[in-house]
Design a protein around this motif. Structure first.
Motif, short mmCIF file in Angstrom:
data_model
loop_
_atom_site.label_atom_id
_atom_site.label_comp_id
_atom_site.label_asym_id
_atom_site.label_seq_id
_atom_site.Cartn_x
_atom_site.Cartn_y
_atom_site.Cartn_z
N MET A 114 0.86 -1.19 0.00
CA MET A 114 0.00 0.00 0.00
C MET A 114 0.89 1.23 0.00
O MET A 114 1.88 1.28 0.72
CB MET A 114 -0.90 0.02 1.24
CG MET A 114 -1.98 -1.05 1.23
SD MET A 114 -2.84 -1.16 2.82
CE MET A 114 -3.40 0.53 3.01
N VAL A 115 0.55 2.21 -0.80
CA VAL A 115 1.33 3.44 -0.91
C VAL A 115 0.44 4.61 -0.55
O VAL A 115 -0.62 4.80 -1.17
CB VAL A 115 1.89 3.63 -2.33
CG1 VAL A 115 2.66 4.94 -2.43
CG2 VAL A 115 2.76 2.45 -2.73
N ALA A 116 0.83 5.38 0.44
CA ALA A 116 0.09 6.59 0.79
C ALA A 116 0.70 7.77 0.04
O ALA A 116 1.91 8.02 0.17
CB ALA A 116 0.15 6.84 2.30
N VAL A 117 -0.09 8.45 -0.77
CA VAL A 117 0.44 9.57 -1.55
C VAL A 117 0.19 10.88 -0.81
O VAL A 117 -0.66 10.97 0.07
CB VAL A 117 -0.19 9.61 -2.96
CG1 VAL A 117 0.09 8.32 -3.71
CG2 VAL A 117 -1.68 9.86 -2.88
N GLY A 118 0.94 11.89 -1.19
CA GLY A 118 0.83 13.19 -0.55
C GLY A 118 -0.45 13.90 -0.93
O GLY A 118 -1.19 13.47 -1.83
N PRO A 119 -0.76 15.00 -0.27
CA PRO A 119 -2.01 15.73 -0.53
C PRO A 119 -1.97 16.51 -1.84
O PRO A 119 -0.89 16.82 -2.38
CB PRO A 119 -2.12 16.67 0.67
CG PRO A 119 -0.68 16.91 1.07
CD PRO A 119 0.02 15.62 0.83
N ASN A 120 -3.16 16.79 -2.34
CA ASN A 120 -3.37 17.72 -3.46
C ASN A 120 -2.79 17.24 -4.82
O ASN A 120 -2.47 18.04 -5.69
CB ASN A 120 -2.80 19.12 -3.14
CG ASN A 120 -3.46 19.71 -1.92
OD1 ASN A 120 -4.69 19.65 -1.78
ND2 ASN A 120 -2.68 20.24 -1.02
N PHE A 150 -4.66 15.18 -6.63
CA PHE A 150 -5.87 15.02 -7.44
C PHE A 150 -6.58 16.37 -7.56
O PHE A 150 -6.42 17.26 -6.73
CB PHE A 150 -6.80 13.99 -6.79
CG PHE A 150 -6.28 12.59 -6.88
CD1 PHE A 150 -6.70 11.74 -7.89
CD2 PHE A 150 -5.35 12.13 -5.96
CE1 PHE A 150 -6.21 10.45 -7.97
CE2 PHE A 150 -4.85 10.84 -6.04
CZ PHE A 150 -5.28 10.00 -7.04
N TYR A 151 -7.39 16.48 -8.62
CA TYR A 151 -8.07 17.74 -8.88
C TYR A 151 -9.25 17.97 -7.96
O TYR A 151 -9.70 19.10 -7.77
CB TYR A 151 -8.57 17.77 -10.34
CG TYR A 151 -7.47 17.64 -11.34
CD1 TYR A 151 -6.36 18.47 -11.27
CD2 TYR A 151 -7.51 16.69 -12.34
CE1 TYR A 151 -5.34 18.37 -12.18
CE2 TYR A 151 -6.49 16.56 -13.26
CZ TYR A 151 -5.40 17.41 -13.17
OH TYR A 151 -4.38 17.29 -14.08
N THR A 152 -9.80 16.90 -7.37
CA THR A 152 -11.10 17.02 -6.72
C THR A 152 -11.07 16.70 -5.23
O THR A 152 -12.03 17.01 -4.54
CB THR A 152 -12.11 16.08 -7.38
OG1 THR A 152 -11.62 14.74 -7.30
CG2 THR A 152 -12.28 16.44 -8.85
N VAL A 153 -10.04 16.05 -4.73
CA VAL A 153 -9.95 15.73 -3.31
C VAL A 153 -8.52 16.03 -2.84
O VAL A 153 -7.57 15.93 -3.60
CB VAL A 153 -10.29 14.24 -3.02
CG1 VAL A 153 -11.73 13.95 -3.32
CG2 VAL A 153 -9.38 13.31 -3.82
N THR A 154 -8.38 16.39 -1.57
CA THR A 154 -7.05 16.69 -1.05
C THR A 154 -6.24 15.43 -0.80
O THR A 154 -5.03 15.44 -0.84
CB THR A 154 -7.14 17.50 0.25
OG1 THR A 154 -7.93 16.76 1.18
CG2 THR A 154 -7.74 18.85 0.01
#
Length: 377
Positions: free
Chosen positions: A365-371, A373-377
């Motif tokens: 599982m990889v947790a990506v940083g915020p922002n 995506f265009y629609t969710v943080t």
């Protein structure tokens, strides 16, 4: 078809992309249309320019061959183009002819007819090209044709794919939350592809949007010196008709073909996917509610689409995850985007997660940083 591998973006292409986008954005500003209404017509013109360049190059080869051969000319034989993965363009569907339309001509009508002719001679595109150019004035369309003609014919074919992807991303930004339904940021897609390494086999995206997962998978294969058209069998499902059309256009721009079907994936499995696919890639809509689970009960249990059962909560995240899992062959691999909340959800979702882990299905599982995506943080 023959794969056209997009190159890395360079400074000159970036300037061209922004200039083209500024011109396209004039349509919205001067027509009163929403981005959803003008996005497909604009992408259609970029598609047409790309098709013209490849068509002209193949026509030049046929002219050369005809000059040195006693056989009859094949210049107007559609099969002579299709054999090389090139779309055949009838005379009235050629970009240069449309660009040269005289003042006072009904450009919208001419473009609609051009798109119909392309579909007539290239049946894999039947019903997917935009035919709403009558919504725009001829003056606006002439201006946009001139701007799109600035994409030089000498530009490497791969650069057209980059320009097309740039426009998909920009339209996704314009459309806000709806845009996220058809476009996943390319950095996320590339990460998924690099993890699961789709070198060869059948690939499925059951929430395929505009087809970015397929394009990036093909790019991965091309980077390893293989032809994606012969290495990958592409299959997708998409519930929104216009988005499915975008996907087919995107594949065609990149020299690819795929079996893209329109369906709500929870309820319909038009690819008969259970245990079939070598690779699954997807970015499904997050936290969907109001799925009619009564329609899914018959699909639960070992060897079915929902092998671990249905969540009691009104949330489709673990429906999607099971669809990805059940579509894989014995040696298959899946990579997908999912809401952070799915990793620590409780109650019945926790039980489903436990079963997935105990089945040794989860590799990383990889947790990506915020922002990102265009629609969710």
């Amino acid at each position: 078809m023959i794969w056209v591998a997009p190159s890395e973006k360079d400074a000159a292409n970036e300037v061209l992309e922004k200039r083209l986008w500024a011109a396209a954005d004039q349509l919205r500003a001067n027509s009163g249309l929403t981005s959803a209404q003008y996005s497909q017509p604009v992408l259609g013109l970029i598609f047409l320019r790309f098709a013209e360049v490849r068509f002209a190059a193949q026509r030049a080869k046929l002219e050369k061959a005809s000059a040195s051969s006693r056989r009859g000319s094949r210049l107007d034989d559609p099969t002579a183009y299709k054999a090389q993965g090139v779309l055949y363009l009838a005379p009235n569907a050629r970009f240069d002819r449309l660009l040269a339309l005289p003042e006072g001509a009904d450009v919208g009508k001419a473009l609609n007819e051009a798109m119909r002719d392309i579909e007539k001679y290239n049946i894999e595109l039947a019903g997917i090209l935009p035919k709403t150019y009558n919504l725009f004035t001829s003056t606006l369309l002439k201006e946009l044709l001139k701007k799109v003609s600035e994409i030089p014919a000498s530009l490497d074919y791969d650069a057209f794919g980059r320009i097309y992807e740039y426009f998909l991303g920009e339209f996704a930004r314009e459309e806000g939350s709806k845009g996220g339904e058809f476009y996943t940021p390319s950095s996320i897609v590339r990460l998924l592809v690099e993890v699961i390494e789709p070198y060869h086999g059948c690939i499925l995206d059951p929430a395929c949007g505009s087809g970015g997962m397929f394009v990036q998978s093909a790019r991965f294969v091309a980077e390893h010196k293989k032809n994606p058209s012969s290495e990958l069998a592409i299959h997708g499902q998409e519930k929104v008709a216009d988005t499915a059309k975008l996907c087919r256009m995107n594949l065609a721009v990149h020299g690819l073909e795929g079996d893209i079907k329109e369906a709500i994936t929870y309820y319909e499995d038009l690819h008969q996917s259970t245990s079939r696919f070598d690779f699954v890639l997807a970015n499904p809509p997050f936290n969907v509610n109001a799925v009619d689970k009564e329609r899914l009960v018959a699909e639960t249990g070992p060897g079915r689409r929902f092998p671990f059962g249905l969540p009691r909560t009104d949330n489709a995240n673990y429906l999607w995850i099971q669809l990805f899992y059940s579509a894989l062959s014995n040696r298959g691999r899946a990579g997908f985007v999912m809401a952070n909340s799915a990793s620590d959800a409780r109650a019945s979702e926790q039980e489903l997660r436990r079963q997935l882990i105990e089945a040794r299905a989860v590799d990383v599982m990889v947790a990506v940083g915020p922002n990102l995506f265009y629609t969710v943080t």
